[in-house]
Design a protein around this motif. Sequence first.
Motif, PDB file in Angstrom:
ATOM      1  N   SER A 200      44.474  34.646  48.020  1.00 42.88           N
ATOM      2  CA  SER A 200      43.868  35.194  49.237  1.00 42.88           C
ATOM      3  C   SER A 200      44.147  36.697  49.349  1.00 42.88           C
ATOM      4  O   SER A 200      43.326  37.447  49.885  1.00 42.88           O
ATOM      5  CB  SER A 200      44.392  34.459  50.471  1.00 42.88           C
ATOM      6  N   LEU A 201      45.305  37.156  48.827  1.00 42.28           N
ATOM      7  CA  LEU A 201      45.597  38.588  48.852  1.00 42.28           C
ATOM      8  C   LEU A 201      44.644  39.353  47.934  1.00 42.28           C
ATOM      9  O   LEU A 201      44.261  40.487  48.238  1.00 42.28           O
ATOM     10  CB  LEU A 201      47.043  38.838  48.417  1.00 42.28           C
ATOM     11  N   ALA A 202      44.270  38.727  46.817  1.00 40.21           N
ATOM     12  CA  ALA A 202      43.299  39.365  45.929  1.00 40.21           C
ATOM     13  C   ALA A 202      41.971  39.569  46.652  1.00 40.21           C
ATOM     14  O   ALA A 202      41.313  40.605  46.499  1.00 40.21           O
ATOM     15  CB  ALA A 202      43.101  38.532  44.672  1.00 40.21           C
ATOM     16  N   ILE A 203      41.580  38.599  47.446  1.00 39.58           N
ATOM     17  CA  ILE A 203      40.331  38.701  48.207  1.00 39.58           C
ATOM     18  C   ILE A 203      40.451  39.798  49.271  1.00 39.58           C
ATOM     19  O   ILE A 203      39.513  40.575  49.499  1.00 39.58           O
ATOM     20  CB  ILE A 203      39.975  37.344  48.845  1.00 39.58           C
ATOM     21  N   VAL A 204      41.610  39.872  49.924  1.00 44.59           N
ATOM     22  CA  VAL A 204      41.819  40.920  50.931  1.00 44.59           C
ATOM     23  C   VAL A 204      41.729  42.300  50.281  1.00 44.59           C
ATOM     24  O   VAL A 204      41.101  43.223  50.826  1.00 44.59           O
ATOM     25  CB  VAL A 204      43.184  40.740  51.626  1.00 44.59           C
ATOM     26  N   ALA A 205      42.365  42.454  49.120  1.00 45.49           N
ATOM     27  CA  ALA A 205      42.328  43.746  48.425  1.00 45.49           C
ATOM     28  C   ALA A 205      40.894  44.128  48.074  1.00 45.49           C
ATOM     29  O   ALA A 205      40.493  45.291  48.230  1.00 45.49           O
ATOM     30  CB  ALA A 205      43.187  43.680  47.155  1.00 45.49           C
ATOM     31  N   TRP A 206      40.121  43.163  47.589  1.00 44.80           N
ATOM     32  CA  TRP A 206      38.710  43.448  47.290  1.00 44.80           C
ATOM     33  C   TRP A 206      37.955  43.832  48.552  1.00 44.80           C
ATOM     34  O   TRP A 206      37.154  44.772  48.550  1.00 44.80           O
ATOM     35  CB  TRP A 206      38.051  42.223  46.648  1.00 44.80           C
ATOM     36  N   ALA A 207      38.215  43.114  49.671  1.00 43.59           N
ATOM     37  CA  ALA A 207      37.506  43.393  50.920  1.00 43.59           C
ATOM     38  C   ALA A 207      37.820  44.802  51.430  1.00 43.59           C
ATOM     39  O   ALA A 207      36.941  45.482  51.972  1.00 43.59           O
ATOM     40  CB  ALA A 207      37.886  42.348  51.972  1.00 43.59           C
ATOM     41  N   VAL A 208      39.066  45.243  51.266  1.00 43.64           N
ATOM     42  CA  VAL A 208      39.438  46.591  51.684  1.00 43.64           C
ATOM     43  C   VAL A 208      38.580  47.628  50.970  1.00 43.64           C
ATOM     44  O   VAL A 208      37.999  48.533  51.593  1.00 43.64           O
ATOM     45  CB  VAL A 208      40.933  46.853  51.417  1.00 43.64           C
ATOM     46  N   LEU A 209      38.477  47.502  49.649  1.00 42.38           N
ATOM     47  CA  LEU A 209      37.692  48.479  48.893  1.00 42.38           C
ATOM     48  C   LEU A 209      36.192  48.298  49.126  1.00 42.38           C
ATOM     49  O   LEU A 209      35.437  49.275  49.085  1.00 42.38           O
ATOM     50  CB  LEU A 209      38.004  48.357  47.404  1.00 42.38           C
ATOM     51  N   ALA A 210      35.753  47.050  49.351  1.00 36.33           N
ATOM     52  CA  ALA A 210      34.331  46.829  49.619  1.00 36.33           C
ATOM     53  C   ALA A 210      33.918  47.547  50.899  1.00 36.33           C
ATOM     54  O   ALA A 210      32.845  48.164  50.960  1.00 36.33           O
ATOM     55  CB  ALA A 210      34.040  45.331  49.719  1.00 36.33           C
TER      56      ALA A 210
ATOM     57  N   TYR B  43      41.538  26.453  40.543  1.00 38.43           N
ATOM     58  CA  TYR B  43      40.686  27.133  41.528  1.00 38.43           C
ATOM     59  C   TYR B  43      41.351  28.418  42.027  1.00 38.43           C
ATOM     60  O   TYR B  43      40.675  29.430  42.249  1.00 38.43           O
ATOM     61  CB  TYR B  43      40.390  26.204  42.705  1.00 38.43           C
ATOM     62  N   ALA B  44      42.671  28.376  42.203  1.00 40.81           N
ATOM     63  CA  ALA B  44      43.380  29.568  42.684  1.00 40.81           C
ATOM     64  C   ALA B  44      43.316  30.699  41.662  1.00 40.81           C
ATOM     65  O   ALA B  44      43.078  31.861  42.010  1.00 40.81           O
ATOM     66  CB  ALA B  44      44.837  29.212  42.986  1.00 40.81           C
ATOM     67  N   VAL B  45      43.510  30.383  40.378  1.00 41.67           N
ATOM     68  CA  VAL B  45      43.454  31.393  39.325  1.00 41.67           C
ATOM     69  C   VAL B  45      42.048  31.968  39.215  1.00 41.67           C
ATOM     70  O   VAL B  45      41.868  33.190  39.074  1.00 41.67           O
ATOM     71  CB  VAL B  45      43.902  30.793  37.977  1.00 41.67           C
ATOM     72  N   ILE B  46      41.046  31.100  39.293  1.00 44.33           N
ATOM     73  CA  ILE B  46      39.657  31.576  39.204  1.00 44.33           C
ATOM     74  C   ILE B  46      39.330  32.490  40.378  1.00 44.33           C
ATOM     75  O   ILE B  46      38.726  33.560  40.207  1.00 44.33           O
ATOM     76  CB  ILE B  46      38.682  30.385  39.156  1.00 44.33           C
ATOM     77  N   ALA B  47      39.730  32.088  41.586  1.00 42.80           N
ATOM     78  CA  ALA B  47      39.449  32.904  42.772  1.00 42.80           C
ATOM     79  C   ALA B  47      40.151  34.258  42.679  1.00 42.80           C
ATOM     80  O   ALA B  47      39.558  35.306  42.968  1.00 42.80           O
ATOM     81  CB  ALA B  47      39.884  32.165  44.030  1.00 42.80           C
ATOM     82  N   ALA B  48      41.416  34.248  42.255  1.00 41.41           N
ATOM     83  CA  ALA B  48      42.171  35.496  42.151  1.00 41.41           C
ATOM     84  C   ALA B  48      41.577  36.402  41.076  1.00 41.41           C
ATOM     85  O   ALA B  48      41.456  37.620  41.272  1.00 41.41           O
ATOM     86  CB  ALA B  48      43.635  35.194  41.841  1.00 41.41           C
ATOM     87  N   SER B  49      41.204  35.822  39.944  1.00 46.75           N
ATOM     88  CA  SER B  49      40.661  36.622  38.841  1.00 46.75           C
ATOM     89  C   SER B  49      39.312  37.220  39.211  1.00 46.75           C
ATOM     90  O   SER B  49      39.032  38.386  38.899  1.00 46.75           O
ATOM     91  CB  SER B  49      40.530  35.760  37.578  1.00 46.75           C
ATOM     92  N   LEU B  50      38.463  36.416  39.867  1.00 51.49           N
ATOM     93  CA  LEU B  50      37.151  36.915  40.279  1.00 51.49           C
ATOM     94  C   LEU B  50      37.304  38.047  41.301  1.00 51.49           C
ATOM     95  O   LEU B  50      36.621  39.076  41.211  1.00 51.49           O
ATOM     96  CB  LEU B  50      36.318  35.783  40.857  1.00 51.49           C
ATOM     97  N   ALA B  51      38.217  37.863  42.273  1.00 52.11           N
ATOM     98  CA  ALA B  51      38.443  38.914  43.276  1.00 52.11           C
ATOM     99  C   ALA B  51      39.000  40.176  42.619  1.00 52.11           C
ATOM    100  O   ALA B  51      38.620  41.301  42.978  1.00 52.11           O
ATOM    101  CB  ALA B  51      39.401  38.413  44.352  1.00 52.11           C
ATOM    102  N   ALA B  52      39.896  40.016  41.632  1.00 52.21           N
ATOM    103  CA  ALA B  52      40.443  41.179  40.922  1.00 52.21           C
ATOM    104  C   ALA B  52      39.345  41.909  40.159  1.00 52.21           C
ATOM    105  O   ALA B  52      39.296  43.150  40.155  1.00 52.21           O
ATOM    106  CB  ALA B  52      41.544  40.723  39.961  1.00 52.21           C
ATOM    107  N   PHE B  53      38.462  41.144  39.524  1.00 56.45           N
ATOM    108  CA  PHE B  53      37.351  41.777  38.802  1.00 56.45           C
ATOM    109  C   PHE B  53      36.447  42.544  39.764  1.00 56.45           C
ATOM    110  O   PHE B  53      36.057  43.685  39.494  1.00 56.45           O
ATOM    111  CB  PHE B  53      36.550  40.708  38.060  1.00 56.45           C
ATOM    112  N   LEU B  54      36.131  41.950  40.903  1.00 54.86           N
ATOM    113  CA  LEU B  54      35.271  42.609  41.874  1.00 54.86           C
ATOM    114  C   LEU B  54      35.949  43.843  42.471  1.00 54.86           C
ATOM    115  O   LEU B  54      35.286  44.843  42.784  1.00 54.86           O
ATOM    116  CB  LEU B  54      34.884  41.631  42.988  1.00 54.86           C
ATOM    117  N   LEU B  55      37.275  43.790  42.603  1.00 56.79           N
ATOM    118  CA  LEU B  55      38.011  44.960  43.081  1.00 56.79           C
ATOM    119  C   LEU B  55      37.847  46.132  42.102  1.00 56.79           C
ATOM    120  O   LEU B  55      37.615  47.267  42.510  1.00 56.79           O
ATOM    121  CB  LEU B  55      39.486  44.590  43.243  1.00 56.79           C
TER     122      LEU B  55
END
Length: 427
Positions: A396-406, A269-281
């Motif tokens: 969670s950092l991947a999600i934060v990075a995506w949120a910054v750019l979003a 789940y952690a890898v999937i969440a990080a990869s999805l957030a990286a893709f969205l970034l």
Amino acid sequence: MTEQTEAAEGRHASWLELFFDLTVVAAAAQIAHRLHSAESVGQIAACGAMFYAIWSVWTTTSVYANVAGERTRQRAVLRTMLGIAIMAAAVPGVWPELLPGEHDDAPRGRTAAFVVAFLLCRLIAARSAARDGQLVTFWPATQSVAATPWIASIFVPPTIAYWLWGFAIATDLAFSMVGAANPRSVAEMTERWRKRTEEQDRRSANRLAQLIERGVSPDRLPDASPTLMSVAQVQSGHLSERLGLFVIIVLGEALAQVVAANTELEWTYAVIAASLAAFLLLVQLWRLTSLYGFTPAPRSTKPLEPWQALPAHLGVTAAIVVVASGLGGLIPEAAEHLHARDRWYIFGGLALYLLTSVFAGLAGRAPLRWYLGWVLPSTVVAVLAGVLGHLVPGWSLAIVAWAVLAWFASYDKLGSRRTATDDPSAG
């Protein structure tokens, strides 16, 4: 606007230019790979210097093709393409003592190959423009390069060599930005070029006279017609397209980093969440490019001048390469606390991206609302995440990075719409 100008502004990247761009993929991959394992500021600076050299060769060649148009010399572009390929292949062996990796296994002697290929590529672009009688005053680096520091770096220890590279790079950028922005510098450059051209024509005429005296047959005489010198005019639409394509190419390499990080991992789940957030970034980076072009800032004036646009393009593309390297290290450690190096690659890269947008925004007179409501909060969050990111897992950092750019990208819908509502003359 004349028909000729309309045709120039409507020109798109040629198949030759697109083929030439493929070498950038290999170069960006090699530098990102080295950057991922860098362990000191010196190693990061070395990677940055190599990226600048490759970016510089690509830029000077693209600027030459921009002003030459249909007269672009195919052989010159292909030779430069080979030069960039050599530079990319040489990256693992450039300064093995400074760059990460197994020093004992690193190929030796590649620093000289990298430097020579770089100087030859810059020379090809300069000579090609000169043969067409074009003086590129809007980006003078196309016409020349401070070769002495680069050549000297081959014969000195690496710890001294990269300082020479840094000096040469700073000189290159300063010469181009100050030279293009200052009308007096442009006039002096044009006068020097005129005198140089007249001297070359005089030598050609003297040589022709000597051949005639020797009784050389007229059909074997070289062409000695005077060189028609002109100050090259940038084709803004074509240059913007080329710079934007470069950004897309670097984004493609960043996506490859994300995909490669997933190939040998268990998809938790952690890898999937990080990869999805990286893709969205990366999607947000693409979206910003599609909204504002290669410089991530709204503009209320005409497009940036080349001396403003090209340094901004360097900052944007370097930031994306740095972020991509950080994402490549984050995904395998998605469930763990991220290494400080990878954490700062991601958020330091985002901060560089945002600061570059400030430079572009100032040049394009972006509205104050954009700075206070979008740039400032995004930069603050990116810096805080870099400082405090060791407290939370990588995903969670991947999600934060995506949120910054979003949030940064949301200005197009929230900020610009509100500005239009507040301004009665808008629309």
